[in-house]
Design a protein around this motif. Structure first.
Motif, PDB file in Angstrom:
ATOM      1  N   GLY A 112       0.761  -1.205  -0.151  1.00 33.54           N
ATOM      2  CA  GLY A 112      -0.076  -0.044  -0.059  1.00 33.54           C
ATOM      3  C   GLY A 112       0.666   1.484  -0.083  1.00 33.54           C
ATOM      4  N   ASP A 114       2.359   4.552  -1.562  1.00 35.28           N
ATOM      5  CA  ASP A 114       2.064   5.390  -2.888  1.00 35.28           C
ATOM      6  C   ASP A 114       3.371   5.527  -3.755  1.00 35.28           C
ATOM      7  OD1 ASP A 114       3.422   7.482  -1.763  1.00 35.28           O
ATOM      8  OD2 ASP A 114       1.571   8.255  -0.916  1.00 35.28           O
TER       9      ASP A 114
ATOM     10  N   ASN B  48      -6.732  -6.853  -4.101  1.00 39.50           N
ATOM     11  CA  ASN B  48      -6.109  -5.535  -3.759  1.00 39.50           C
ATOM     12  C   ASN B  48      -5.917  -4.654  -4.665  1.00 39.50           C
ATOM     13  OD1 ASN B  48      -4.010  -6.722  -4.679  1.00 39.50           O
ATOM     14  ND2 ASN B  48      -2.805  -6.862  -2.943  1.00 39.50           N
ATOM     15  N   ILE B  68     -13.048   1.930  -2.884  1.00 44.60           N
ATOM     16  CA  ILE B  68     -12.093   2.154  -1.544  1.00 44.60           C
ATOM     17  C   ILE B  68     -10.850   2.709  -2.171  1.00 44.60           C
ATOM     18  CG2 ILE B  68     -10.891   0.975   0.193  1.00 44.60           C
ATOM     19  CD1 ILE B  68     -13.047  -1.206   0.116  1.00 44.60           C
ATOM     20  N   ASP B  69     -10.211   3.538  -1.595  1.00 47.18           N
ATOM     21  CA  ASP B  69      -8.805   4.314  -2.002  1.00 47.18           C
ATOM     22  C   ASP B  69      -8.053   2.931  -2.063  1.00 47.18           C
ATOM     23  OD1 ASP B  69      -6.713   6.412  -2.197  1.00 47.18           O
ATOM     24  OD2 ASP B  69      -6.206   5.060  -0.629  1.00 47.18           O
ATOM     25  N   ARG B  70      -7.174   2.925  -3.433  1.00 47.73           N
ATOM     26  CA  ARG B  70      -6.540   1.615  -3.533  1.00 47.73           C
ATOM     27  C   ARG B  70      -5.275   1.452  -2.423  1.00 47.73           C
ATOM     28  NH1 ARG B  70      -5.026   4.697  -7.909  1.00 47.73           N
ATOM     29  NH2 ARG B  70      -2.891   4.801  -8.374  1.00 47.73           N
ATOM     30  N   TYR B  71      -4.807   2.636  -1.876  1.00 43.64           N
ATOM     31  CA  TYR B  71      -3.577   2.393  -1.109  1.00 43.64           C
ATOM     32  C   TYR B  71      -4.036   2.081   0.355  1.00 43.64           C
ATOM     33  CZ  TYR B  71      -1.406   5.071  -4.735  1.00 43.64           C
ATOM     34  OH  TYR B  71      -0.521   5.386  -5.791  1.00 43.64           O
ATOM     35  N   GLU B  72      -5.231   2.534   0.637  1.00 39.54           N
ATOM     36  CA  GLU B  72      -5.833   2.138   2.079  1.00 39.54           C
ATOM     37  C   GLU B  72      -6.391   0.707   1.738  1.00 39.54           C
ATOM     38  OE1 GLU B  72      -6.437   3.378   4.822  1.00 39.54           O
ATOM     39  OE2 GLU B  72      -5.064   4.897   4.261  1.00 39.54           O
ATOM     40  N   LEU B  73      -7.125   0.451   0.805  1.00 42.84           N
ATOM     41  CA  LEU B  73      -7.359  -1.029   0.570  1.00 42.84           C
ATOM     42  C   LEU B  73      -6.299  -1.875   0.705  1.00 42.84           C
ATOM     43  CD1 LEU B  73      -9.541  -3.110  -0.321  1.00 42.84           C
ATOM     44  CD2 LEU B  73      -8.589  -2.780  -2.720  1.00 42.84           C
ATOM     45  N   ARG B  75      -3.303  -1.426   2.263  1.00 41.64           N
ATOM     46  CA  ARG B  75      -2.823  -1.460   3.633  1.00 41.64           C
ATOM     47  C   ARG B  75      -3.663  -2.443   4.704  1.00 41.64           C
ATOM     48  NH1 ARG B  75      -1.689   5.116   3.391  1.00 41.64           N
ATOM     49  NH2 ARG B  75      -0.238   4.921   1.659  1.00 41.64           N
ATOM     50  N   HIS B  76      -4.833  -2.440   4.154  1.00 39.76           N
ATOM     51  CA  HIS B  76      -5.705  -3.531   5.279  1.00 39.76           C
ATOM     52  C   HIS B  76      -5.918  -4.578   4.497  1.00 39.76           C
ATOM     53  CE1 HIS B  76      -6.637   0.615   6.983  1.00 39.76           C
ATOM     54  NE2 HIS B  76      -6.422  -0.025   7.826  1.00 39.76           N
ATOM     55  N   LEU B 103       0.344   3.205   8.229  1.00 40.05           N
ATOM     56  CA  LEU B 103      -0.734   3.718   8.685  1.00 40.05           C
ATOM     57  C   LEU B 103      -0.419   4.555   9.961  1.00 40.05           C
ATOM     58  CD1 LEU B 103      -2.420   0.230   8.839  1.00 40.05           C
ATOM     59  CD2 LEU B 103      -3.282   1.983   7.525  1.00 40.05           C
TER      60      LEU B 103
END
Ligand SMILES: Nc1ncnc2c1ncn2[C@@H]1O[C@H](COP(=O)(O)OP(=O)(O)OP(=O)(O)O)[C@@H](O)[C@H]1O
Ligand SMILES: [Mg+2]
Lengths: 210, 370
Positions: A112, A114, B48, B68-73, B75-76, B103
């Motif tokens: 995740g 960027d 993801n 869903i924001d792909r970076y947030e997705l 990370r979870h 995070l």
């Protein structure tokens, strides 16, 4: 004798100044452009060969051309040397970033990160040995290119060499060439030290121990 | 928990995924398997958002992941890859903490997480936390790869052939560890493999794919019992018959070449046969070689002098079974009956062989060691 030493040291100081300033500017430019180009592989494909050709234009020609624009000033020297110093760093940055193993890029994406985080936390550190290799090349080259400063009477160790060449005085040539060689060795050694400090332990002995 | 709704993907004119729909429940261990290039990795990476579908929707807890924001997705969502991909410029502790750091967890929480996770896989913190990946074995590296995926306690963990580069011993122990972790932490795991044994061992549900489509979705037992296609049967290979004692029949283990005697033969002939073959019982058959019963040396000694043929001495108490009967049931019968053997008959009631405890032992050996 004492006078001679002082004049050598003075010339060496000017020479070192040109080198350090140009390498610093060149490295920043090279790194920035290199990162930019590595994000734009389509552009890089045309630009890198073009830059390589530019790189082969003899320094003497380039400085001569620049002289027409900016005159007989230290700025002319710095601009010319910076551009030359930029090439190795630029090229190695692009190559270094490009050769970061896909597994790390994929893992970074999967975690995740960027674009910026991937660059700073993963890609640049992994490319760092290659980039610093470019910096070393550019430092050593710049020491010898800085000799050209004397061509437009801007001092440095080149002064002795030009005078020596025109008056066929070998001692004078050596008086410029030997300190320049020593300077190249010292600065190269400094970059090697930097290499040791900047490259994390995990990257030193081979890549990952698969 | 995780649902694919008519997901398709095309590269050029090649259909990579063709209208895929499936659902995975919370806490399930789902294993995707299928021939190379069938789209397993592609399916996994859509979860993801490393790959976007051309059409269709993917829902995570009812929410379309496209929203869903792909970076947030990411990370979870835990992610473990075959090449391991630990960052070589970071220590073990730093690698584990990559996602928590993204995070913005406070530092001491990161530290605690590293300790707890290393503890869980029995890698002492003091010994390993500050090692670099290049200083560890492949198995240890992949352990850390799994911890990195678990660090931010994501509800879903994706694993793409995480063990296929490891040696069999290491693979085995990591499989057990992952299964344990999954059950202990109640994770939903989506796992891709080439290895049917791995799938059968780990999966709550197996999804079999071929050429961008799902061929069968079933729990391991069900897939073993009724594979939907010959291709799946082939993939199941040796696992299908061997670990499934239900498929074994008694004639695969019986002893053949049994000594018989006709019921109208005289006592003397019978006794000499017993002596010749060094046995104390003979199987008795009629003129058509149909099984009639057994005759024992003890009975002959007791009453042999009053009869001419063995006919009257034949006893019919030894249990009989038929060829084609289930081996396991026959063995159970053998043990519960207390007889030293069972007689196995062909369909026409002629003698096919006998089953002794020795045959049972060899059958068990075959089960265990193939
Ligand atoms: N970037 C791409 N461009 C074009 N085709 C691709 C691309 N990535 C994958 N494919 C194709 O998509 C199909 C599915 O690939 P995928 O990686 O999902 O297969 P897989 O089931 O994971 O295979 P394997 O078991 O070998 O890992 C393959 O036929 C592959 O050739
Ligand atoms: Mg794959």
């Amino acid at each position: 004798m004492n006078e001679l030493l002082v004049s050598i040291l003075q010339a060496a100081a000017v020479h070192t100044g040109y080198t350090l300033v140009s390498v610093a500017i060149g490295a920043v430019l090279g790194l920035t452009l290199g990162i930019g180009l590595s994000r734009l592989p389509a552009l890089a494909r045309y630009l890198i060969p073009l830059l390589s050709i530019l790189n082969t234009v003899p320094g003497i020609v380039f400085i001569g051309m620049l002289y027409i624009l900016t005159g007989m000033t230290p700025a002319t020297v710095i601009i010319a040397l910076s551009i030359y110093a930029m090439f190795p760093v630029l090229k190695n940055t692009v190559v270094g970033l490009d050769s970061v193993d896909a597994q790390y890029k994929e893992a970074a994406r999967g975690c995740g990160m960027d674009h910026y985080q991937r660059l700073v936390q993963v890609e640049l550190p992994l490319a760092m040995p290659t980039i610093i290799g470019g910096l070393r090349l550019s430092t050593v080259y710049t020491v010898s290119w800085a000799v050209l400063a004397a061509m437009i009477s801007q001092g440095g160790l080149g002064n002795f060499i030009y005078q020596g060449v025109s008056s066929n005085n070998n001692a004078l040539i050596l008086q410029g060439a030997v300190p320049a060689a020593i300077l190249a060795l010292i600065l190269g050694g400094l970059v090697d030290l930097l290499q040791k400090r900047a490259v994390p332990r995990g990257l030193r002995k081979g890549r990952d121990g698969k | 928990m995780l649902r694919f709704d008519r997901v398709s993907l095309t590269y050029g004119n090649q259909k990579i995924l063709n209208d895929i729909s499936f659902e995975i429940q919370e806490g399930q261990f789902a294993v995707f398997i299928g021939p190379s290039g069938c789209g397993k990795t592609t399916t996994l990476k859509m979860i993801n958002r490393l790959i976007q579908p051309d059409s269709g929707h993917i829902y995570l807890n009812g929410q379309d992941i496209a929203s869903i924001d792909r970076y947030e997705l990411r990370r979870h969502t835990g992610y473990v890859i075959q090449q391991i991909g630990l960052f070589p410029n970071m220590t073990v502790a730093q690698n584990i903490c990559v996602v928590p750091k993204l995070l913005k967890w406070p530092k001491d929480q990161c530290d605690q997480t590293v300790r707890a996770l290393l503890d869980m896989v029995e890698m002492p913190y003091d010994q390993y936390a500050h090692k670099y990946p290049s200083e560890m074995s492949g198995g240890q590296q992949q352990r850390i790869g799994i911890l990195r995926a678990l660090a931010a306690s994501p509800p879903v963990v994706l694993m793409d052939e995480p063990f296929s580069a490891l040696d069999p011993m290491t693979r085995r122990s990591l499989q057990l560890e992952v299964k344990n972790l999954q059950q202990k932490l109640n994770k939903t795991i989506v796992f891709v493999t080439h290895d049917m044994e791995e799938a059968l061992d780990l999966a709550d549900i197996i999804v079999f794919m071929d050429r961008g489509q799902i061929v069968q979705t079933a729990p391991p037992e069900e897939m073993l019992e009724s594979p939907a296609t010959d291709q799946i049967r082939e993939f199941l290979g040796k696992h299908q018959s061997a670990p499934d004692p239900a498929g074994l029949t008694v004639d695969q283990f019986m002893r053949t070449g049994i000594i018989t005697v006709k019921q109208d033969r005289g006592i003397n002939e019978c006794v000499s046969r017993m002596q010749h073959h060094n046995v104390d019982t003979l199987l008795v058959v009629d003129g058509a070689r149909r099984y009639q019963g057994t005759v024992s040396i003890a009975d002959i000694r007791l009453t042999g002098h009053v009869v001419k043929t063995i006919g009257p001495l034949v006893r019919c108490v030894t249990p009989t079974v038929h060829t084609g009967d289930n081996a396991k049931e026959c063995f159970e019968q053998l043990i519960s009956s207390g007889f030293p053997y069972l007689v196995v008959l062909n369909g026409d009631e002629t003698v096919a062989g006998i089953v002794t405890k020795t045959s049972m032992a060899s059958a068990m050996a075959e089960q265990l060691w193939g």
